[in-house]
Design a protein around this motif. Sequence first.
Motif, PDB file in Angstrom:
ATOM      1  N   THR A 104       0.842  -1.207   0.000  1.00 31.10           N
ATOM      2  CA  THR A 104       0.000   0.000   0.000  1.00 31.10           C
ATOM      3  C   THR A 104       0.870   1.247   0.000  1.00 31.10           C
ATOM      4  N   TRP A 105       1.946   1.213   0.798  1.00 33.01           N
ATOM      5  CA  TRP A 105       2.856   2.359   0.861  1.00 33.01           C
ATOM      6  C   TRP A 105       3.540   2.581  -0.484  1.00 33.01           C
ATOM      7  N   MET A 106       3.869   1.503  -1.184  1.00 31.79           N
ATOM      8  CA  MET A 106       4.469   1.637  -2.516  1.00 31.79           C
ATOM      9  C   MET A 106       3.514   2.364  -3.458  1.00 31.79           C
ATOM     10  N   ASP A 107       2.214   2.056  -3.364  1.00 30.11           N
ATOM     11  CA  ASP A 107       1.216   2.764  -4.183  1.00 30.11           C
ATOM     12  C   ASP A 107       1.156   4.246  -3.812  1.00 30.11           C
ATOM     13  N   ARG A 108       1.232   4.538  -2.516  1.00 30.97           N
ATOM     14  CA  ARG A 108       1.213   5.943  -2.075  1.00 30.97           C
ATOM     15  C   ARG A 108       2.439   6.684  -2.600  1.00 30.97           C
ATOM     16  N   LEU A 109       3.570   5.985  -2.619  1.00 36.84           N
ATOM     17  CA  LEU A 109       4.805   6.590  -3.121  1.00 36.84           C
ATOM     18  C   LEU A 109       4.675   6.898  -4.615  1.00 36.84           C
ATOM     19  N   ALA A 110       4.047   5.977  -5.357  1.00 32.17           N
ATOM     20  CA  ALA A 110       3.811   6.208  -6.794  1.00 32.17           C
ATOM     21  C   ALA A 110       2.905   7.415  -6.989  1.00 32.17           C
ATOM     22  N   GLU A 111       1.855   7.491  -6.182  1.00 32.40           N
ATOM     23  CA  GLU A 111       0.917   8.624  -6.245  1.00 32.40           C
ATOM     24  C   GLU A 111       1.667   9.927  -5.978  1.00 32.40           C
ATOM     25  N   PHE A 112       2.515   9.922  -4.956  1.00 34.53           N
ATOM     26  CA  PHE A 112       3.319  11.101  -4.620  1.00 34.53           C
ATOM     27  C   PHE A 112       4.217  11.480  -5.798  1.00 34.53           C
ATOM     28  N   ALA A 113       4.881  10.470  -6.380  1.00 35.75           N
ATOM     29  CA  ALA A 113       5.802  10.742  -7.495  1.00 35.75           C
ATOM     30  C   ALA A 113       5.072  11.402  -8.664  1.00 35.75           C
ATOM     31  N   MET A 114       3.842  10.959  -8.938  1.00 33.79           N
ATOM     32  CA  MET A 114       3.108  11.499 -10.089  1.00 33.79           C
ATOM     33  C   MET A 114       2.435  12.835  -9.786  1.00 33.79           C
ATOM     34  N   THR A 115       1.808  12.948  -8.618  1.00 40.11           N
ATOM     35  CA  THR A 115       1.098  14.203  -8.340  1.00 40.11           C
ATOM     36  C   THR A 115       2.070  15.337  -8.064  1.00 40.11           C
ATOM     37  N   LYS A 116       3.303  14.993  -7.712  1.00 42.05           N
ATOM     38  CA  LYS A 116       4.281  16.044  -7.420  1.00 42.05           C
ATOM     39  C   LYS A 116       5.280  16.215  -8.563  1.00 42.05           C
ATOM     40  N   ALA A 117       4.916  15.761  -9.760  1.00 42.32           N
ATOM     41  CA  ALA A 117       5.843  15.884 -10.890  1.00 42.32           C
ATOM     42  C   ALA A 117       6.185  17.352 -11.165  1.00 42.32           C
ATOM     43  N   GLY A 118       5.186  18.234 -11.050  1.00 38.18           N
ATOM     44  CA  GLY A 118       5.451  19.670 -11.237  1.00 38.18           C
ATOM     45  C   GLY A 118       6.385  20.194 -10.168  1.00 38.18           C
ATOM     46  N   LEU A 119       6.220  19.691  -8.960  1.00 38.45           N
ATOM     47  CA  LEU A 119       7.107  20.096  -7.876  1.00 38.45           C
ATOM     48  C   LEU A 119       8.529  19.620  -8.166  1.00 38.45           C
ATOM     49  N   ALA A 120       8.652  18.415  -8.733  1.00 39.97           N
ATOM     50  CA  ALA A 120       9.986  17.902  -9.093  1.00 39.97           C
ATOM     51  C   ALA A 120      10.655  18.846 -10.092  1.00 39.97           C
ATOM     52  N   ASP A 121       9.869  19.367 -11.044  1.00 41.98           N
ATOM     53  CA  ASP A 121      10.422  20.336 -12.004  1.00 41.98           C
ATOM     54  C   ASP A 121      10.888  21.595 -11.274  1.00 41.98           C
ATOM     55  N   ALA A 122      10.092  22.039 -10.308  1.00 42.98           N
ATOM     56  CA  ALA A 122      10.462  23.236  -9.536  1.00 42.98           C
ATOM     57  C   ALA A 122      11.738  22.977  -8.740  1.00 42.98           C
ATOM     58  N   ILE A 123      11.884  21.767  -8.193  1.00 41.39           N
ATOM     59  CA  ILE A 123      13.104  21.416  -7.445  1.00 41.39           C
ATOM     60  C   ILE A 123      14.303  21.423  -8.386  1.00 41.39           C
ATOM     61  N   ARG A 124      14.120  20.842  -9.577  1.00 44.73           N
ATOM     62  CA  ARG A 124      15.219  20.838 -10.555  1.00 44.73           C
ATOM     63  C   ARG A 124      15.625  22.265 -10.899  1.00 44.73           C
ATOM     64  N   LEU A 125      14.635  23.126 -11.133  1.00 39.58           N
ATOM     65  CA  LEU A 125      14.923  24.527 -11.454  1.00 39.58           C
ATOM     66  C   LEU A 125      15.648  25.210 -10.284  1.00 39.58           C
ATOM     67  N   ALA A 126      15.185  24.944  -9.066  1.00 33.31           N
ATOM     68  CA  ALA A 126      15.751  25.614  -7.888  1.00 33.31           C
ATOM     69  C   ALA A 126      17.154  25.129  -7.571  1.00 33.31           C
ATOM     70  N   THR A 127      17.443  23.861  -7.857  1.00 36.38           N
ATOM     71  CA  THR A 127      18.738  23.301  -7.450  1.00 36.38           C
ATOM     72  C   THR A 127      19.753  23.249  -8.583  1.00 36.38           C
ATOM     73  N   SER A 128      19.364  23.708  -9.773  1.00 35.12           N
ATOM     74  CA  SER A 128      20.306  23.640 -10.892  1.00 35.12           C
ATOM     75  C   SER A 128      21.109  24.929 -11.048  1.00 35.12           C
ATOM     76  N   ALA A 129      20.713  25.984 -10.327  1.00 34.31           N
ATOM     77  CA  ALA A 129      21.442  27.253 -10.427  1.00 34.31           C
ATOM     78  C   ALA A 129      22.840  27.099  -9.831  1.00 34.31           C
ATOM     79  N   PRO A 130      23.858  27.706 -10.468  1.00 29.32           N
ATOM     80  CA  PRO A 130      25.213  27.626  -9.905  1.00 29.32           C
ATOM     81  C   PRO A 130      25.230  28.182  -8.481  1.00 29.32           C
ATOM     82  N   GLY A 131      25.849  27.453  -7.573  1.00 28.58           N
ATOM     83  CA  GLY A 131      25.906  27.907  -6.184  1.00 28.58           C
ATOM     84  C   GLY A 131      24.600  27.732  -5.442  1.00 28.58           C
ATOM     85  N   GLY A 132      23.617  27.093  -6.094  1.00 29.36           N
ATOM     86  CA  GLY A 132      22.317  26.866  -5.444  1.00 29.36           C
ATOM     87  C   GLY A 132      22.401  25.711  -4.462  1.00 29.36           C
TER      88      GLY A 132
END
Length: 192
Positions: free
Chosen positions: A91-119
């Motif tokens: 059940t937890w694995m399913d919740r993790l999958a749900e988190f991974a998909m519903t937070k895909a936009g957040l993952a993009d925001a994290i990539r943007l935030a952490t890709s800056a030099p010195g970030g």
Amino acid sequence: MRHNNNPPLRSDAQRNRERILDVALAELTRCPDVPLSAIAKKAGVGQGTFYRNFPNREALVLEIYRYEMQQVAANAAQLLEQLPPQQALRTWMDRLAEFAMTKAGLADAIRLATSAPGGPAKPTHTPVTDAAELLLRANEDAGTIRPGLTAEDFMLAISGLWQMTPADDWRPRATRLLDLVMDGLRAGAARP
């Protein structure tokens, strides 16, 4: 008398912070580069209040990520209280999958935030890894999975979740992947 260097936030300040985080999560998931001023406005707080809490985009994104990962991790212990270990893990694995998909936009925001030099560095999955460890040990003790698996092995085995995108028909694929991982975990169990 002990002195705390970090006094607790006043309740209105705490409410402001939580409101900012709630709005930011929804907005950043929808649009990874949404302006911070739009988040402040939608949260109903002034620029000063916003920047006191989150001095920059990186601080905001990483705090949301930390909070969300904590929620997913806490869910593991709750499931173990409610379900047999094997069912709790699946059940937890399913919740993790749900988190991974519903937070895909957040993952993009994290990539943007952490890709800056010195970030800031990209956050690790430590709370989730700890939760996986908890579930694996409960299953190992119950004899429902093979002994000796580590949380790192498990996270590597399910890393395919993060290759999927919400645009795909991800649910059936995630179910197949996680069923396959679960079959692998059960192979060699003391109580098949």
